[in-house]
Design an enzyme around this catalytic site. Structure first.
Site, PDB file in Angstrom:
ATOM      1  N   ARG A 168       2.756   8.203   8.229  1.00 10.29           N
ATOM      2  CA  ARG A 168       2.153   9.994   8.506  1.00 10.29           C
ATOM      3  C   ARG A 168       1.442  10.754   8.832  1.00 10.29           C
ATOM      4  O   ARG A 168       1.655  11.096   9.086  1.00 10.29           O
ATOM      5  CB  ARG A 168       2.118   9.947   6.960  1.00 10.29           C
TER       6      ARG A 168
ATOM      7  N   GLU B 147      -2.028   5.243   2.496  1.00 13.34           N
ATOM      8  CA  GLU B 147      -2.187   4.239   2.316  1.00 13.34           C
ATOM      9  C   GLU B 147      -2.854   3.367   2.574  1.00 13.34           C
ATOM     10  O   GLU B 147      -3.743   2.595   1.741  1.00 13.34           O
ATOM     11  CB  GLU B 147      -1.443   2.548   3.424  1.00 13.34           C
TER      12      GLU B 147
ATOM     13  N   ASP C  42       0.661  -0.915   0.436  1.00 12.28           N
ATOM     14  CA  ASP C  42      -0.112  -0.033   0.129  1.00 12.28           C
ATOM     15  C   ASP C  42       0.477   1.435  -0.116  1.00 12.28           C
ATOM     16  O   ASP C  42       0.068   2.365   0.695  1.00 12.28           O
ATOM     17  CB  ASP C  42      -1.211   0.002   1.173  1.00 12.28           C
TER      18      ASP C  42
ATOM     19  N   HIS D 220       6.298   5.592  13.254  1.00 11.50           N
ATOM     20  CA  HIS D 220       6.099   6.248  11.788  1.00 11.50           C
ATOM     21  C   HIS D 220       5.073   6.724  10.837  1.00 11.50           C
ATOM     22  O   HIS D 220       5.501   7.244  10.204  1.00 11.50           O
ATOM     23  CB  HIS D 220       7.491   5.709  10.635  1.00 11.50           C
TER      24      HIS D 220
ATOM     25  N   GLU E 200       0.639  -9.260  -1.039  1.00 10.61           N
ATOM     26  CA  GLU E 200      -0.527  -8.621   0.401  1.00 10.61           C
ATOM     27  C   GLU E 200      -1.591  -7.426  -0.136  1.00 10.61           C
ATOM     28  O   GLU E 200      -1.442  -6.188   0.134  1.00 10.61           O
ATOM     29  CB  GLU E 200       0.667  -7.837   0.847  1.00 10.61           C
TER      30      GLU E 200
ATOM     31  N   HIS F  18      12.905   5.941  13.254  1.00  7.79           N
ATOM     32  CA  HIS F  18      12.497   6.213  11.341  1.00  7.79           C
ATOM     33  C   HIS F  18      13.783   7.194  11.163  1.00  7.79           C
ATOM     34  O   HIS F  18      13.827   8.338  11.872  1.00  7.79           O
ATOM     35  CB  HIS F  18      11.264   5.930  11.246  1.00  7.79           C
TER      36      HIS F  18
HETATM   37  C1  UD1 Z   1       6.728   4.464   3.848  1.00  7.62           C
HETATM   38  C2  UD1 Z   1       5.153   4.317   3.464  1.00  7.62           C
HETATM   39  C3  UD1 Z   1       4.881   3.960   4.220  1.00  7.62           C
HETATM   40  C4  UD1 Z   1       5.301   2.753   5.228  1.00  7.62           C
HETATM   41  C5  UD1 Z   1       6.713   3.393   5.267  1.00  7.62           C
HETATM   42  C6  UD1 Z   1       7.712   2.384   5.988  1.00  7.62           C
HETATM   43  C7  UD1 Z   1       4.464   5.767   1.627  1.00  7.62           C
HETATM   44  C8  UD1 Z   1       3.110   7.346   1.583  1.00  7.62           C
HETATM   45  N1  UD1 Z   1       4.469   5.282   2.998  1.00  7.62           N
HETATM   46  O1  UD1 Z   1       6.639   5.592   4.950  1.00  7.62           O
HETATM   47  O2  UD1 Z   1       3.768   3.498   3.439  1.00  7.62           O
HETATM   48  O3  UD1 Z   1       4.822   2.024   6.147  1.00  7.62           O
HETATM   49  O4  UD1 Z   1       7.526   3.761   4.026  1.00  7.62           O
HETATM   50  O5  UD1 Z   1       8.730   2.571   6.472  1.00  7.62           O
HETATM   51  O6  UD1 Z   1       4.050   5.475   0.770  1.00  7.62           O
HETATM   52  N2  UD1 Z   1      13.891   8.513   4.793  1.00  7.62           N
HETATM   53  C9  UD1 Z   1      15.175   8.472   4.434  1.00  7.62           C
HETATM   54  N3  UD1 Z   1      15.952   7.491   4.725  1.00  7.62           N
HETATM   55  C10 UD1 Z   1      15.700   6.020   3.931  1.00  7.62           C
HETATM   56  C11 UD1 Z   1      14.407   6.386   4.501  1.00  7.62           C
HETATM   57  C12 UD1 Z   1      13.486   7.517   4.664  1.00  7.62           C
HETATM   58  O7  UD1 Z   1      16.325   9.946   4.996  1.00  7.62           O
HETATM   59  O8  UD1 Z   1      15.770   5.195   4.113  1.00  7.62           O
HETATM   60  C13 UD1 Z   1      13.574   9.797   5.279  1.00  7.62           C
HETATM   61  C14 UD1 Z   1      13.624  10.527   4.433  1.00  7.62           C
HETATM   62  O9  UD1 Z   1      13.273  12.492   4.605  1.00  7.62           O
HETATM   63  C15 UD1 Z   1      12.157  10.778   3.625  1.00  7.62           C
HETATM   64  C16 UD1 Z   1      11.411  10.258   4.821  1.00  7.62           C
HETATM   65  O10 UD1 Z   1      11.968   9.328   5.667  1.00  7.62           O
HETATM   66  O11 UD1 Z   1      12.210  11.505   2.986  1.00  7.62           O
HETATM   67  C17 UD1 Z   1       9.986   9.378   4.830  1.00  7.62           C
HETATM   68  O12 UD1 Z   1      10.225   8.993   3.654  1.00  7.62           O
HETATM   69  P1  UD1 Z   1       8.722   8.109   3.051  1.00  7.62           P
HETATM   70  O13 UD1 Z   1       8.966   7.434   2.046  1.00  7.62           O
HETATM   71  O14 UD1 Z   1       8.074   9.483   1.918  1.00  7.62           O
HETATM   72  O15 UD1 Z   1       7.641   7.558   4.108  1.00  7.62           O
HETATM   73  P2  UD1 Z   1       7.854   7.235   5.221  1.00  7.62           P
HETATM   74  O16 UD1 Z   1       7.138   7.814   6.793  1.00  7.62           O
HETATM   75  O17 UD1 Z   1       8.691   6.348   5.280  1.00  7.62           O
HETATM   76  N1  UDP Z   2      11.991  -3.275  10.381  1.00 10.36           N
HETATM   77  C1  UDP Z   2      13.582  -3.088  10.614  1.00 10.36           C
HETATM   78  N2  UDP Z   2      14.430  -2.605  10.902  1.00 10.36           N
HETATM   79  C2  UDP Z   2      13.471  -1.147  11.990  1.00 10.36           C
HETATM   80  C3  UDP Z   2      12.578  -1.198  12.201  1.00 10.36           C
HETATM   81  C4  UDP Z   2      11.703  -2.488  11.359  1.00 10.36           C
HETATM   82  O1  UDP Z   2      14.005  -3.930   9.892  1.00 10.36           O
HETATM   83  O2  UDP Z   2      14.640  -0.490  12.763  1.00 10.36           O
HETATM   84  C5  UDP Z   2      11.526  -4.181   9.891  1.00 10.36           C
HETATM   85  C6  UDP Z   2      10.241  -5.387  10.879  1.00 10.36           C
HETATM   86  O3  UDP Z   2      10.935  -5.942  11.273  1.00 10.36           O
HETATM   87  C7  UDP Z   2       9.143  -5.139   9.555  1.00 10.36           C
HETATM   88  C8  UDP Z   2       9.043  -4.384   8.726  1.00 10.36           C
HETATM   89  O4  UDP Z   2      11.081  -2.939   9.099  1.00 10.36           O
HETATM   90  O5  UDP Z   2       9.358  -6.318   8.772  1.00 10.36           O
HETATM   91  C9  UDP Z   2       8.234  -2.953   9.274  1.00 10.36           C
HETATM   92  O6  UDP Z   2       8.377  -1.578   8.339  1.00 10.36           O
HETATM   93  P1  UDP Z   2       7.811  -0.322   8.862  1.00 10.36           P
HETATM   94  O7  UDP Z   2       7.379  -0.088  10.190  1.00 10.36           O
HETATM   95  O8  UDP Z   2       8.536   0.727   8.410  1.00 10.36           O
HETATM   96  O9  UDP Z   2       7.027  -0.195   7.697  1.00 10.36           O
HETATM   97  P2  UDP Z   2       5.311  -0.698   7.364  1.00 10.36           P
HETATM   98  O10 UDP Z   2       5.406  -2.407   7.831  1.00 10.36           O
HETATM   99  O11 UDP Z   2       4.362   0.055   8.907  1.00 10.36           O
HETATM  100  O12 UDP Z   2       4.688  -0.680   6.483  1.00 10.36           O
END
Ligand code: UD1
Ligand code: UDP
Length: 379
Positions: free
Chosen positions: A207, A132, A96, A205, A118, A238
């Site tokens: 949004r 999502e 999602d 994490h 999924e 995160h």
């Molecule tokens: C995204 C997904 C969410 C998922 C989550 C898993 C969308 C809209 N959101 O949310 O569904 O649950 O990933 O973690 O698709 N950043 C870094 N390095 C990284 C990753 C993130 O610096 O490796 C920082 C960046 O500033 C980035 C911010 O985190 O802009 C947010 O990342 P983003 O993918 O927009 O949102 P998530 O909250 O991670």
């Molecule tokens: N996870 C990880 N390292 C971390 C935190 C989470 O490997 O520091 C793994 C966790 O075991 C799970 C997945 O990341 O498999 C969940 O990711 P996240 O919570 O970012 O996203 P969501 O599942 O909510 O989309």
């Protein structure tokens, strides 16, 4: 030879798609192409290296503090050329995220069949989780193959009018991943630090929780920890700067919490398996913890994973400070309440989801996962 492209971009998608990449690569009639959007960078790359998956294409779209507009526009513009050049027979997307929605949209524009891994999770509230719930519903309109992890997810799709012959119950591929991660002899300095204290595992994490809701979550956790000096909390934070801002404001100086950089999936699963309980707003962690019989307080108003609530492992506590405080405290102080949430169960799969999906894509016989749970036991 059938050309199958898998597209993903964030940590959880990679954790759940890499085992499928590796399974599909074993199949003789399938050519596998991997495209990552790079919606996440460091957190994605870590998972790719754990599963030894090297992408054929990388759209590298991530920027700090990206908005939904940034993600959507950048992926849509860049993926078109990859899809045109690679010309896959089927594209697989996961769950999602915005990567998933935008990729499915691009496939629709180019009339490329989409397989949704999924599929069928629902809260039926378009703003929760945000964005999502919209993303996954939109992908379901487009998808040709729907790989539902559970019977409930399959029912959701059929109730929305999906042709039942396109819906397959496979289990969740995350359970496949977990077969390789948890080890009896695992050690980690943070576990040594926790010692004989009760280990509390925290992630956050979402949004829709950024800002005040997340601050309330952290305040509640800190209040309980203050009253329970025997607890040690580990919080792999995160990389979103807004999560870090809230944690800095509310948790700084609390010696019972170690806020650490994101940990590898291998570490994460082993921490979950060893914790006393978990507080999270994550989706994936709600699927993983039931297998270890670890209680999860889900800091969200809704969940698309009610199977874990029904099984007794998950409790939905929202983001109200007092409600989180009361529930967390109760699980530390009321043994019966705690034990009632520790039944080991696997509502989300049996570890063979990837094999089933690969069989379906190869046109081989497939037997649905029936959702039965032979491993149920009381700890
Ligand atoms: C995204 C997904 C969410 C998922 C989550 C898993 C969308 C809209 N959101 O949310 O569904 O649950 O990933 O973690 O698709 N950043 C870094 N390095 C990284 C990753 C993130 O610096 O490796 C920082 C960046 O500033 C980035 C911010 O985190 O802009 C947010 O990342 P983003 O993918 O927009 O949102 P998530 O909250 O991670
Ligand atoms: N996870 C990880 N390292 C971390 C935190 C989470 O490997 O520091 C793994 C966790 O075991 C799970 C997945 O990341 O498999 C969940 O990711 P996240 O919570 O970012 O996203 P969501 O599942 O909510 O989309």
């Amino acid at each position: 030879m059938k050309k199958i492209m898998l597209v993903f971009g964030t940590r959880p998608e990679a954790i759940k798609m890499c085992p499928l990449v590796n399974e599909l690569k074993k199949r003789k009639g399938i050519q596998v192409v991997v495209c990552v959007t790079g919606q996440h960078r460091q957190m994605l790359d870590e998972v790719l290296s754990v599963f030894r998956v090297v992408p054929d294409y990388d759209l590298s779209i991530m920027k700090q503090g990206q908005t939904l507009f940034d993600i959507t526009a950048n992926i849509l513009e860049r993926i078109r050329f990859v899809l045109e050049e690679a010309a896959p027979d089927v594209v697989l997307v996961h769950g999602d995220t915005s990567t998933t929605f935008v990729t499915a949209l691009a496939c629709f524009y180019l009339r490329i069949p989409v397989g949704h891994v999924e599929a069928g999770l629902r809260t039926h509230n378009i703003f929760s989780p945000y964005p999502e719930e919209f993303n996954r519903q939109a992908v379901s309109i487009i998808s040709r193959y729907n790989f539902a992890p559970t019977q409930l997810a399959a029912r959701n799709l059929i109730q929305e009018g999906k042709d039942p012959s396109t819906v397959y119950i496979t289990g969740n591929t995350v359970i496949d991943a977990m077969r390789y991660t948890v080890k009896e002899d695992y050690t980690h300095p943070e576990l040594d630090w926790a010692g004989d204290g009760r280990l509390i595992f925290i992630t956050a994490h979402r949004r829709e929780n950024l800002g005040e809701p997340m601050r309330r979550m952290f305040r509640a956790i800190r209040r309980v920890l203050n009253e329970h000096p025997e607890c040690r909390a580990v919080f792999p934070i995160h990389m979103n700067p807004l999560v870090r801002e809230a944690a800095d404001a509310e948790l700084r100086g609390c010696s019972q919490i170690h806020i650490i950089e994101p940990i590898e999936v291998f570490d994460c699963h082993n921490f979950e398996a060893r914790c006393y309980l978990c507080l999270t707003d994550s989706g994936g962690i709600q699927e993983e913890c039931p297998s270890y019989g670890k209680p999860v307080l889900v800091m969200r108003d809704t969940t698309e994973r009610p199977e874990g609530v029904e099984a007794g492992t998950l409790r939905l506590v929202g983001t109200d400070e007092d409600v989180i405080y009361k529930n967390f405290k109760e699980l530390l102080e009321d043994k019966e309440a705690y034990l009632s949430m520790t039944r080991v169960c696997n509502p989300y799969g049996d570890g063979h989801a990837c094999e089933r999906i690969a069989n379906i894509l190869e046109g081989k016989a497939y037997s649905a996962w029936d959702g039965a749970d032979p491993q149920m036991e009381r700890r």
